[in-house]
Design an enzyme around this catalytic site. Structure first.
Site, PDB file in Angstrom:
ATOM      1  N   ARG A  95       0.792  -1.220   0.000  1.00 39.22           N
ATOM      2  CA  ARG A  95       0.000   0.000   0.000  1.00 39.22           C
ATOM      3  C   ARG A  95       0.832   1.281   0.000  1.00 39.22           C
ATOM      4  NH1 ARG A  95      -5.229  -0.929   4.009  1.00 39.22           N
ATOM      5  NH2 ARG A  95      -5.781  -3.003   3.280  1.00 39.22           N
TER       6      ARG A  95
ATOM      7  N   HIS B  93      -7.327  -5.084  -7.160  1.00 38.01           N
ATOM      8  CA  HIS B  93      -7.097  -4.355  -5.912  1.00 38.01           C
ATOM      9  C   HIS B  93      -8.361  -4.365  -5.045  1.00 38.01           C
ATOM     10  CE1 HIS B  93      -4.469  -1.593  -3.676  1.00 38.01           C
ATOM     11  NE2 HIS B  93      -5.563  -0.912  -3.349  1.00 38.01           N
TER      12      HIS B  93
ATOM     13  N   TYR C 222     -19.145  11.341 -11.510  1.00 33.22           N
ATOM     14  CA  TYR C 222     -19.232  12.595 -12.253  1.00 33.22           C
ATOM     15  C   TYR C 222     -17.999  12.891 -13.090  1.00 33.22           C
ATOM     16  CZ  TYR C 222     -23.039  13.463  -8.946  1.00 33.22           C
ATOM     17  OH  TYR C 222     -24.178  13.377  -8.206  1.00 33.22           O
TER      18      TYR C 222
END
Length: 836
Positions: free
Chosen positions: A42, A88, A131
């Site tokens: 990570r 992932h 969006y």
């Protein structure tokens, strides 16, 4: 301490089994597994491609989805879903955050994702993934280039159904160019972005000279190049970071000091430190100003837009030194921030702290390995193709026999075996010949095959040379890096300043402001305001070059205030520090460098400025005279909380024609009327009144006469009276008139509210005074354009006639006296008269 665990029995006959486990050992094991997962999966980037696992998976998935720069954008949620479902499984928020950062030009020096929509700002979060849209940027194609040519290793994904690359080929030195930030368990990384052209130059130098020192490489990479530009001060920390992997430097906003309005200067901020947004700076400045911890700022505007970029305008109060205020802004606000470099990255799966040379070496070694594997893969593919072409050429040369062998075979397997025996072909070649359409077995295809064979042989030879020669391999890598820099490189944005980095002391309040030195405030006949550099008197004598005459001269200080008196009986407060500075000695007196009074006061229609006066309650008083013959001495109780107030209550139709400072009650108040009458009497004859009062009778007027000039004179000084007569029927400003100069001592003093004595005898065609003035000589006259007009010699008699002038006079005055405008020839000084 132990933990008891219970394993549920598979059936009722199975006895309960309890296992004792040491809690400390369990915690140690679990924590190490968690820490390992955070560090390797990570938080930390790989030193070779500069990517964290989630970033690598995003780029790989977008590449597999075909989201190239020449394709249309797709919804970001589609990308996030594909990454999360295949590679992932850690949540969509983390994936989208990583995607957004790779598309932000203020976060990445070279963005690798082309975002469409609201991807946020340094102050604001991006829009939701539903969006926004995204695709790979052009630079990302260099990151994934040749990934399908066995350049990197692949590993199974989390469920073993897919595969993902362990590292990207990365033709761009991404870790140094875009930097990285991440917090792991027990360690963190914070790497500054750099300029691609500079990093590539250093990498090429290291390829050419593997034993290059850090000093050699820093000639190419002098320091970070931040996406938001700005300035880096103190390179000692940068050198420490390049040498040991850790260091600190300070980032400053890029600012300029400009004239933001006719009267005020401002600090223009066009670039901010890395990861600092304008709203954060604006909020901090407002907090400091409200808490009175930061002085000298009158206004703050954020004029940033997508066309001009960042533009913060910090307006500085007059009287404060902009450079000193800027230093305070650097000290107290995020306009100066520190950046702590901590170059921690994974090398061969191990977290290491790397300096500049180590980072470049890891990347260069990676690219050498990528190009070597790519060359081996390409050579292998070309050898395989050459093998097929050789078999097809043999078939074309023996086309009849080949057809006969195929036709006489029972099936394709037998045909394949007979072809390999008869023509000594391999199984692969025989299969390819059987799969080749008959239309390709023509004479033209024979020529094409010969050309392809030659091309393949040349390419195989070139690739073999690369694989067999370390020098040739390094040259290929270096040339490819040069092409990358040429394609994606941009000029440096961040300025580097050598500095010791020592902390600056806080500026004392007196260091922020302009010194409160004595000065003279001047108001000219053409409506200009200015101040001198000190309180030295202006020169009264000099040549007759173009110049102004002075309406009023007031003693003040740089940080003081003066009042502008208007014809409607108003006094308007003006800050002296706002006025432009003139040399302390102007010879002859000239205010060509002054500013129009209209820049400091707002006048009503028909209202004019008649003079200026001091606002000091302990200073000289103010005496006013009106056109209807009213006189008033004003008690200096001016309101401190108002910038505009009345100093006299005027009757209807009356106007103020003169305002003069009264230094002593022994001075004379002087009226000159349009019918050539002059009245003088001591100021002690007039009782001081408050501001609302309307004054008292000052002079008795006959018929239609009016006061055209009023002032105060020291009888102990040698003064002159100037009058210019003309016709009341002539058009204003068209007649030159007859001028007379006489000694002020020739005029006897009389009582207040009397009629005065004659100041000039009218000649034929003259029935009115156009202009008058009294004050310390020598007297000066100017035209409407400020050009000097010669005046006649002084006449001995006070009631004599005038001498005709050569030019029209607009104003008369002395070096330190007062003037008045001819009625109709400009009146009292107008704001627009500064254009003359």
């Amino acid at each position: 301490m132990a933990r008891r665990t219970t394993t549920p029995p598979p059936d009722e006959d199975f006895e309960e089994r309890i296992v004792d486990i040491d809690v400390s050992a369990e915690m140690r094991t679990s924590f190490l597994e968690y820490a390992y997962s955070v560090i390797y999966q990570r938080a930390l980037p790989d030193a070779r491609d500069g990517l964290k696992p989630v970033q690598r998976r995003i780029l790989y998935s977008m590449s597999e989805m075909g989201l190239r720069p020449d394709r249309g954008h797709v919804k970001s949620s589609r990308v996030v879903g594909d990454v999360m479902g295949k590679l992932h499984p850690h949540g969509d928020t983390a994936i989208y955050d990583a995607l957004v950062r790779m598309a932000q030009p203020f976060s990445m020096r070279l963005p690798v994702v082309d975002g469409h929509g609201n991807f946020g700002s340094p102050d604001d979060l991006p829009a939701a993934m539903r969006y926004t849209e995204a695709r790979l940027a052009a630079s990302a194609m260099a990151m994934v280039q040749s990934i399908d040519e066995d350049t990197v290793d692949f590993k199974p994904n989390y469920d073993g159904q897919e595969s993902e690359p362990t590292v990207m080929p990365s033709a761009i030195p991404n870790l140094l160019v875009n930097g990285a930030t991440g917090i792991a368990v027990g360690m963190a990384t914070n790497m500054a972005p750099h300029n691609l052209v500079e990093v590539v130059a250093a990498a090429r130098h290291l390829i050419k000279k593997p034993d290059a020192t850090l000093e050699d490489l820093m000639r190419f990479v002098p320091g970070p190049d931040l996406p938001t530009g700005g300035t880096i001060t103190g390179l000692d920390g940068v050198r420490d970071a390049y040498a040991r992997g850790r260091g600190t430097f300070r980032m400053r906003a890029r600012c300029t000091i400009e004239q933001v309005s006719p009267r005020r200067k401002g600090i223009i901020v066009t670039e901010l430190p890395f990861n600092v947004g304008p709203e954060r700076v604006v909020t901090k400045i407002r907090e400091l100003v409200t808490a009175k911890k930061l002085q000298g700022i009158s206004d703050l505007k954020d004029l940033s837009d997508r066309h001009r970029g960042l533009r913060l305008v910090i307006e500085i109060k007059n009287g404060f030194i902009p450079e000193a205020v800027l230093e305070e802004l650097y000290r107290l606000t995020p306009m100066e921030e520190s950046f702590g470099i901590n170059n921690v990255a994974l090398v061969d799966g191990e977290p290491r702290t790397l300096g500049l040379r180590e980072l470049l070496q890891v990347y260069v070694d990676h690219r050498l390995d990528v190009v070597r594997r790519r060359s081996a893969h390409r050579r292998r593919k070309r050898e395989e193709r050459l093998h097929l072409v050789d078999g097809l050429v043999i078939a074309l040369l023996n086309i009849d026999e080949v057809i006969q062998v195929i036709r006489s075979s029972d099936d394709s397997g037998q045909a394949r075996e007979r072809l390999t025996e008869v023509f000594e072909l391999s199984q692969i070649q025989a299969t390819y010949i059987l799969d080749t359409p008959l239309r390709r077995l023509t004479r033209y295809d024979k020529l094409e095959l010969d050309r392809e064979k030659q091309t393949l042989q040349d390419e195989i030879a070139e690739l073999s040379e690369i694989l067999s020669s370390e020098t040739r391999l390094r040259k290929v890598v270096s040339d490819e890096l040069a092409q990358v820099a040429k394609t994606y490189g941009t000029p440096r944005r961040t300025v580097l300043l050598e500095s010791s980095g020592a902390a600056r002391k806080a500026a004392a309040p007196e260091e922020l402001v302009v010194a409160d030195d004595p000065c003279l405030v001047l108001f000219s006949s053409t409506g200009l305001l200015a101040r001198t550099a000190d309180a030295s008197p202006l020169a009264g004598e000099g040549d007759r070059s173009a110049h102004d005459v002075l309406v009023s001269v007031v003693n003040s200080t740089v940080r003081g205030e003066v009042g502008v008196v208007t014809s409607q009986g108003r006094m308007i407060r003006v800050q002296v520090v706002d006025l432009p500075t003139l040399p302390p000695s102007a010879n002859p007196p000239s205010l060509s460098g002054g500013h129009p009074v209209s820049e400091y006061v707002t006048l009503n229609p028909g209202e004019t400025v008649v003079g200026i006066g001091s606002l000091d309650p302990d200073g000289p008083g103010l005496a006013l005279g009106t056109a209807q013959g009213v006189v008033k001495r004003v008690v200096p109780d001016y309101p401190a909380n108002r910038d505009d107030f009345e100093v006299i209550g005027l009757k209807d139709g009356d106007t103020v024609v003169g305002a003069a400072e009264l230094a002593s009650e022994d001075h004379d108040l002087v009226f000159i009327t349009s019918d050539a009458q002059l009245l003088r009497y001591p100021a002690s004859a007039v009782r001081p009144q408050g501001r609302p009062a309307g004054g008292m009778a000052g002079i008795r007027l006959d018929g239609t006469a009016s006061v055209i000039w009023f002032g105060a004179l020291d009888p102990a000084l040698e003064s002159r009276v100037v009058t210019i007569a003309g016709s009341s029927t002539a058009l204003p400003g068209t007649q030159v008139g007859g001028a007379k100069i006489s000694d002020f001592a020739e005029y006897p003093a009389k009582g207040r509210a009397t009629g005065g004595v004659r100041a000039q005898r009218f000649l034929k065609g003259e029935d009115v005074l156009l202009l008058a003035w009294a004050g310390p000589g020598p007297a000066r006259a100017v035209s409407a354009t400020g050009k000097p007009v010669p005046l006649p010699e002084e006449l001995g008699r006070r009631d004599g006639s005038g001498v005709r002038l050569t030019h029209t006079v607009a104003a008369v005055g002395g070096a330190l006296g007062t003037t008045v405008h001819a009625p109709g020839a400009g009146g009292a000084p107008r704001a627009e008269s500064a254009e003359d």
